[in-house]
Write an enzyme that holds these catalytic residues in place. Structure first.
Site, PDB file in Angstrom:
ATOM      1  N   SER A 155      -4.928 -11.600   3.302  1.00 30.56           N
ATOM      2  CA  SER A 155      -6.244 -12.162   3.648  1.00 30.56           C
ATOM      3  C   SER A 155      -6.135 -13.374   4.570  1.00 30.56           C
ATOM      4  O   SER A 155      -6.910 -14.320   4.456  1.00 30.56           O
ATOM      5  CB  SER A 155      -7.032 -12.507   2.374  1.00 30.56           C
ATOM      6  OG  SER A 155      -7.323 -11.326   1.650  1.00 30.56           O
ATOM      7  N   GLU A 194       0.836  -1.209   0.000  1.00 29.04           N
ATOM      8  CA  GLU A 194       0.000   0.000   0.000  1.00 29.04           C
ATOM      9  C   GLU A 194       0.865   1.251   0.000  1.00 29.04           C
ATOM     10  O   GLU A 194       0.469   2.285  -0.558  1.00 29.04           O
ATOM     11  CB  GLU A 194      -0.979  -0.039   1.191  1.00 29.04           C
ATOM     12  CG  GLU A 194      -2.067  -1.085   0.955  1.00 29.04           C
ATOM     13  CD  GLU A 194      -2.727  -1.635   2.205  1.00 29.04           C
ATOM     14  OE1 GLU A 194      -2.500  -1.094   3.299  1.00 29.04           O
ATOM     15  OE2 GLU A 194      -3.466  -2.629   2.082  1.00 29.04           O
TER      16      GLU A 194
HETATM   17  C1  PEP Z   1      -1.525  -6.428   5.243  1.00 32.90           C
HETATM   18  O1  PEP Z   1      -1.990  -5.322   5.469  1.00 32.90           O
HETATM   19  O2  PEP Z   1      -0.307  -6.607   5.307  1.00 32.90           O
HETATM   20  C2  PEP Z   1      -2.431  -7.514   4.901  1.00 32.90           C
HETATM   21  C3  PEP Z   1      -1.922  -8.685   4.619  1.00 32.90           C
HETATM   22  O3  PEP Z   1      -3.766  -7.227   4.880  1.00 32.90           O
HETATM   23  P1  PEP Z   1      -4.993  -8.288   4.850  1.00 32.90           P
HETATM   24  O4  PEP Z   1      -4.671  -9.359   5.859  1.00 32.90           O
HETATM   25  O5  PEP Z   1      -6.192  -7.499   5.199  1.00 32.90           O
HETATM   26  O6  PEP Z   1      -5.025  -8.852   3.470  1.00 32.90           O
END
Ligand code: PEP
Length: 273
Positions: free
Chosen positions: A222, A99
């Site tokens: 996830s 991100e």
């Molecule tokens: C993360 O933010 O590193 C991540 C893996 O998010 P999520 O578990 O929501 O996919």
């Protein structure tokens, strides 16, 4: 050669959630729900919540991590946070999260500088690497080559000795799996972990101490209590970087409980009868 004894780690990335008013309470709840022998626990709240979370977790054996660090030590960078600013607030730091790469245009070179600044300031980096969906669809070898390049680029400016003692952790986070509800398979994550370790060895060369075999590799993307088993079933995977589910105490309790089984199997914690 001594077989590697890598820690089992579950790190929660709270992203842009929680406020200084509610983060301490959530941290206390998470700590109480995840007391499992042998598992290294880390919570990464937003910058403004670091102090309340640090204070709430004092003496509780949970690491506190920042979600990012600037690649310069200081200067005219409005709104940014440098590694020396984090020293009394955190002991870990997430670096190169997809991100950040996507929304803040962080390049491999910037990520490499961030890793260096973190290590110089005694912060333990969780280096995030991972491929886009189009790359994965070109085949596992294409994805592994791209991720290997990310690892080698990120480690390049840091000297071998500093790397060897840095406690570096690498999180394989396929971009298409983050926040999408779609996760990689345990087998694909394990194959990627092997590629990552080969890249660490290649970056280290012959002369210096950091070995891929000693470098913890986490899976992220996830992760939930319902799918964590397939990752911990893989000997190459040492834990999870958890985003959305890290805000949910029931989910974190389930994930860390499963991590505890792996810790016991690896001799990091007493086995349960
Ligand atoms: C993360 O933010 O590193 C991540 C893996 O998010 P999520 O578990 O929501 O996919």
């Amino acid at each position: 050669m001594i077989p590697p004894m890598r820690p089992v780690i579950v790190a929660g990335n709270w992203k842009m959630h929680t406020t200084p008013a509610d983060a301490a309470e959530l941290a206390r709840t998470m700590e109480a729900r995840t007391r499992v022998p042998g598992v290294t626990r880390v919570l990464c709240p937003p910058f403004v919540c670091l102090a309340p979370v640090r204070d709430a977790l004092a003496g509780q054996n949970v690491g506190v991590g920042a979600q990012d660090v600037h690649h310069h030590l200081g200067g005219a960078f409005t709104g940014d946070i440098s590694a020396p600013m984090l020293r009394d607030l955190a002991t870990w730091v997430i670096v190169g999260h997809s991100e950040r790469r996507r929304y803040h245009h962080e390049t491999n070179e910037m990520v490499a500088e961030k890793v260096a600044r973190a290590i110089e300031n005694g912060l333990r980096p969780i280096l995030c690497v991972g491929e886009e969906l189009e790359v994965r669809e070109e085949g596992a070898h294409v994805a592994e080559a791209l991720v290997a390049d990310q690892v080698m680029d990120a480690l390049q400016p840091t000297t071998g000795e500093a790397l060897a003692t840095s406690g570096l952790v690498i999180a394989y986070e396929p971009i298409w799996a983050i926040g999408t509800g779609r996760n990689a398979s345990g087998a694909d994550a394990a194959a990627m972990a092997q590629a990552i370790r080969r890249a660490v060895d290649a970056a280290s060369g012959d002369s210096i101490g950091l070995r891929g075999a000693d470098t913890p590799v986490l899976y992220g993307g996830s992760v939930t209590g319902a799918n964590i088993d397939q990752f911990f079933a893989e000997a190459e995977i040492d834990g999870a970087l958890v985003g959305g589910a890290s805000l949910k105490p029931d989910e974190m309790a389930a994930i860390v409980a499963r991590a505890g089984l792996t810790a016991a199997a690896r001799g990091l914690a007493p086995a349960r009868s």
